[in-house]
Design a protein around this motif. Structure first.
Motif, PDB file in Angstrom:
ATOM      1  N   GLU A  72      10.683   7.410   3.360  1.00  0.00           N
ATOM      2  CA  GLU A  72      11.026   8.054   4.499  1.00  0.00           C
ATOM      3  C   GLU A  72      12.420   7.468   5.243  1.00  0.00           C
ATOM      4  OE1 GLU A  72       9.426   9.682   8.763  1.00  0.00           O
ATOM      5  OE2 GLU A  72       7.967   9.218   7.210  1.00  0.00           O
ATOM      6  N   ASN A  74       0.933  -1.274   0.031  1.00  0.00           N
ATOM      7  CA  ASN A  74       0.141   0.000  -0.019  1.00  0.00           C
ATOM      8  C   ASN A  74       1.006   1.116   0.104  1.00  0.00           C
ATOM      9  OD1 ASN A  74       0.794   0.719   2.654  1.00  0.00           O
ATOM     10  ND2 ASN A  74      -0.682  -0.746   3.491  1.00  0.00           N
ATOM     11  N   ASN A  75       0.097   2.339  -0.196  1.00  0.00           N
ATOM     12  CA  ASN A  75       0.956   3.547  -0.395  1.00  0.00           C
ATOM     13  C   ASN A  75       1.784   4.122   0.934  1.00  0.00           C
ATOM     14  OD1 ASN A  75       0.407   3.815  -3.054  1.00  0.00           O
ATOM     15  ND2 ASN A  75      -1.274   5.064  -2.875  1.00  0.00           N
ATOM     16  N   GLU A  76       1.032   3.746   1.807  1.00  0.00           N
ATOM     17  CA  GLU A  76       1.410   4.103   3.289  1.00  0.00           C
ATOM     18  C   GLU A  76       2.711   3.526   3.560  1.00  0.00           C
ATOM     19  OE1 GLU A  76      -0.051   3.646   7.689  1.00  0.00           O
ATOM     20  OE2 GLU A  76      -1.301   4.647   6.443  1.00  0.00           O
ATOM     21  N   GLU A  77       2.841   2.235   3.203  1.00  0.00           N
ATOM     22  CA  GLU A  77       3.851   1.404   3.651  1.00  0.00           C
ATOM     23  C   GLU A  77       5.083   1.762   2.740  1.00  0.00           C
ATOM     24  OE1 GLU A  77       5.295  -3.164   3.857  1.00  0.00           O
ATOM     25  OE2 GLU A  77       3.407  -2.700   3.337  1.00  0.00           O
ATOM     26  N   ALA A 104       5.415   4.913   1.438  1.00  0.00           N
ATOM     27  CA  ALA A 104       6.018   6.284   1.960  1.00  0.00           C
ATOM     28  C   ALA A 104       6.977   5.903   3.025  1.00  0.00           C
ATOM     29  CB  ALA A 104       4.808   7.053   2.121  1.00  0.00           C
ATOM     30  N   SER A 105       6.336   4.982   3.926  1.00  0.00           N
ATOM     31  CA  SER A 105       7.272   4.854   5.180  1.00  0.00           C
ATOM     32  C   SER A 105       8.776   4.270   4.834  1.00  0.00           C
ATOM     33  CB  SER A 105       6.717   3.634   5.946  1.00  0.00           C
ATOM     34  OG  SER A 105       7.513   3.245   6.873  1.00  0.00           O
TER      35      SER A 105
END
Length: 125
Positions: free
Chosen positions: A11, A2-5, A7-8
């Motif tokens: 980062e 997923n996009n959140e993972e 993005a993590s």
């Protein structure tokens, strides 16, 4: 993935590169980057290693590690030498996350060695 993972991980890449720069690692020089992948199933991990090799990474021999809880896991490193360029790191992360997802293995990030005048040569005692 997923996009959140994703993005993590991006980062993580940015923060780690920034920490290396702040510590004085020579960003004009290539660094040996070791991406870590693991699985409890050796055969599955071996297929991921083949895909990592095909994607342009040098692949280390798989190792068996005993975990704190007594379980075991197999792991290997997908190694590449490159300068600390965030765009290149994110591309490599994308490739390896896709391989990890395809084979249902765990991608555990990456590490490198400090590069500078006072660095210990890789392989020195």
């Amino acid at each position: 993935m997923n996009n959140e993972e994703l993005a993590s991980w991006y980062e993580f890449n940015q923060e780690t590169i920034q920490a290396l720069i702040e510590d004085g690692s020579d960003i004009s020089q290539p660094h040996i980057i070791e991406h870590h992948l693991a699985s409890q199933n050796f055969d599955v991990l071996e297929k991921a290693a083949v895909d990592a090799f095909k994607a342009g990474f040098e692949v280390t021999d798989a190792e068996e590690l005993v975990l704190d809880d007594g379980g075991t896991v197999f792991c290997f490193d997908a190694v590449v030498e490159k300068k600390l360029n965030i765009d290149e790191f994110n591309k490599d992360t994308d490739k390896l996350l896709q391989i990890a997802e395809k084979h249902k293995v765990h991608y555990d990030g990456w590490g490198t060695y400090y590069v500078g005048e006072d660095a210990i040569e890789y392989g020195d005692d």
